[in-house]
Design a protein around this motif. Structure first.
Motif, PDB file in Angstrom:
ATOM      1  N   UNK A 167       1.185  -0.565   0.228  1.00 46.09           N
ATOM      2  CA  UNK A 167       0.016  -0.036  -0.143  1.00 46.09           C
ATOM      3  C   UNK A 167       1.267   1.133   0.363  1.00 46.09           C
ATOM      4  N   UNK A 168       0.019   2.802  -0.486  1.00 47.39           N
ATOM      5  CA  UNK A 168       0.441   3.305  -0.637  1.00 47.39           C
ATOM      6  C   UNK A 168       1.214   3.558   0.918  1.00 47.39           C
ATOM      7  N   UNK A 169       0.742   3.458   2.299  1.00 47.78           N
ATOM      8  CA  UNK A 169       1.580   4.631   3.514  1.00 47.78           C
ATOM      9  C   UNK A 169       2.525   3.744   3.485  1.00 47.78           C
ATOM     10  N   UNK A 170       2.853   2.178   3.385  1.00 44.60           N
ATOM     11  CA  UNK A 170       3.212   1.106   4.225  1.00 44.60           C
ATOM     12  C   UNK A 170       4.834   1.699   2.875  1.00 44.60           C
ATOM     13  N   UNK A 171       4.290   1.399   1.831  1.00 43.22           N
ATOM     14  CA  UNK A 171       6.028   2.037   0.781  1.00 43.22           C
ATOM     15  C   UNK A 171       6.754   3.540   1.262  1.00 43.22           C
ATOM     16  N   UNK A 172       5.736   4.479   1.442  1.00 48.26           N
ATOM     17  CA  UNK A 172       6.070   5.615   1.733  1.00 48.26           C
ATOM     18  C   UNK A 172       7.044   5.744   3.153  1.00 48.26           C
ATOM     19  N   UNK A 173       6.132   4.598   3.826  1.00 49.01           N
ATOM     20  CA  UNK A 173       7.180   4.355   5.311  1.00 49.01           C
ATOM     21  C   UNK A 173       8.466   4.183   4.851  1.00 49.01           C
ATOM     22  N   UNK A 174       8.239   3.180   4.512  1.00 51.44           N
ATOM     23  CA  UNK A 174       9.899   2.261   4.386  1.00 51.44           C
ATOM     24  C   UNK A 174      10.627   3.375   3.324  1.00 51.44           C
ATOM     25  N   UNK A 175      10.640   4.438   2.712  1.00 52.08           N
ATOM     26  CA  UNK A 175      10.759   5.052   1.978  1.00 52.08           C
ATOM     27  C   UNK A 175      11.788   5.870   2.792  1.00 52.08           C
ATOM     28  N   UNK A 176      10.933   6.142   4.206  1.00 51.38           N
ATOM     29  CA  UNK A 176      10.999   7.895   5.209  1.00 51.38           C
ATOM     30  C   UNK A 176      12.121   6.664   5.622  1.00 51.38           C
ATOM     31  N   UNK A 177      11.750   5.747   5.887  1.00 53.46           N
ATOM     32  CA  UNK A 177      12.803   4.829   7.216  1.00 53.46           C
ATOM     33  C   UNK A 177      14.608   4.519   6.058  1.00 53.46           C
ATOM     34  N   UNK A 178      14.805   4.445   4.847  1.00 52.88           N
ATOM     35  CA  UNK A 178      15.331   4.129   4.665  1.00 52.88           C
ATOM     36  C   UNK A 178      16.152   5.515   4.379  1.00 52.88           C
ATOM     37  N   UNK A 179      15.791   6.384   4.243  1.00 50.10           N
ATOM     38  CA  UNK A 179      16.162   7.747   3.926  1.00 50.10           C
ATOM     39  C   UNK A 179      17.447   8.278   4.862  1.00 50.10           C
ATOM     40  N   UNK A 180      16.407   7.860   5.956  1.00 51.57           N
ATOM     41  CA  UNK A 180      16.576   8.346   7.503  1.00 51.57           C
ATOM     42  C   UNK A 180      17.913   7.954   7.582  1.00 51.57           C
ATOM     43  N   UNK A 181      17.831   6.265   7.615  1.00 51.42           N
ATOM     44  CA  UNK A 181      18.899   5.412   7.964  1.00 51.42           C
ATOM     45  C   UNK A 181      20.347   6.044   6.955  1.00 51.42           C
ATOM     46  N   UNK A 182      19.972   5.910   6.293  1.00 53.12           N
ATOM     47  CA  UNK A 182      21.085   6.642   4.809  1.00 53.12           C
ATOM     48  C   UNK A 182      21.621   8.512   5.003  1.00 53.12           C
ATOM     49  N   UNK A 183      20.115   8.929   5.865  1.00 54.24           N
ATOM     50  CA  UNK A 183      21.413  10.248   6.302  1.00 54.24           C
ATOM     51  C   UNK A 183      22.312   9.668   8.028  1.00 54.24           C
ATOM     52  N   UNK A 184      21.686   9.474   8.505  1.00 57.28           N
ATOM     53  CA  UNK A 184      22.108   8.885   9.575  1.00 57.28           C
ATOM     54  C   UNK A 184      23.752   8.451   9.295  1.00 57.28           C
ATOM     55  N   UNK A 185      23.413   7.131   8.694  1.00 59.34           N
ATOM     56  CA  UNK A 185      25.177   6.819   8.383  1.00 59.34           C
ATOM     57  C   UNK A 185      26.012   7.985   7.815  1.00 59.34           C
ATOM     58  N   UNK A 186      24.596   9.022   7.029  1.00 58.07           N
ATOM     59  CA  UNK A 186      25.961  10.405   6.079  1.00 58.07           C
ATOM     60  C   UNK A 186      26.583  11.292   7.276  1.00 58.07           C
TER      61      UNK A 186
END
Length: 211
Positions: A167-186
């Motif tokens: 679903x849209x909300x699940x996909x959006x949540x996964x995208x936000x989580x992935x981007x946030x993890x990458x930003x934390x790594x950076x």
């Protein structure tokens, strides 16, 4: 690009490519091919200009998100469209336009993060059919584009692969989580580099894209 599609509806990339594959270049029409070449270069120039502005914003700490991003691979979506393999018999001018187009795309820096959605063909067709009429694409075009899809090659870019069937909300949540993890790594990498070098100042480009 939207204005060009409106003014030149018969010069869309998939239409020209289909004709190039089915006919001899001389039968396509030199004027038609030249207009397509000029259109492709104009689109490339506009994308380079737009992304240069986005990069300046990112260098100042702005988080920039784009729904699509160009590559240097000829034939991919939002990438060079003038393939020299097809145009080697089409005259000097069109070949020069192809080289110029490729050079413009090579000057676009790669994104820091690319989010890549995986969706099966039938679900893509179904979703397209439910779009607003003005935004809806012909089903034949959607199928051809899906079948021709090739994974983009972003050199030095972190790729986040997502399942687009949820679903849209699940996909959006996964995208936000992935981007946030990458930003934390950076962020952790930045702190380490600052510790090692007392002369380092400022944040690196966080040019984050959703592809």
């Amino acid at each position: 690009a939207p204005m060009l599609r409106l003014l030149l509806p018969r010069y869309r990339t998939h239409q020209i490519k289909n004709e190039l594959e089915k006919t001899d270049h001389g039968q396509l029409g030199k004027l038609r091919l030249l207009v397509f070449g000029l259109r492709s270069v104009m689109v490339a120039f506009n994308r380079r200009r737009l992304l240069a502005r986005a990069l300046r914003l990112a260098s100042r700490g702005t988080l920039v998100i784009s729904d699509r991003y160009p590559t240097t691979t000829v034939g991919l979506v939002d990438s060079p469209q003038l393939d020299l393999a097809y145009l080697n018999k089409s005259g000097l001018l069109i070949r020069l336009l192809a080289r110029l187009e490729r050079k413009l795309y090579q000057q676009i820096p790669p994104p820091d993060i690319a989010v890549r959605l995986h969706v099966p063909l039938e679900l893509v067709v179904e979703r397209n059919a439910t779009r607003h009429q003005k935004a809806r694409e012909p089903e034949k075009y959607v199928r051809e584009r899906h079948n021709r899809w090739v994974a983009p090659d972003f050199q030095g870019t972190r790729l986040l692969d997502l399942n687009g069937q949820q679903g849209l909300m699940d996909t959006l949540h996964a995208a936000k989580q992935g981007v946030w993890n990458s930003l934390q790594t950076s962020g952790r990498a930045l702190k380490a580099s600052q510790t090692q070098s007392p002369y380092h100042s400022g944040w690196p480009s966080r040019n984050t894209w959703n592809h």
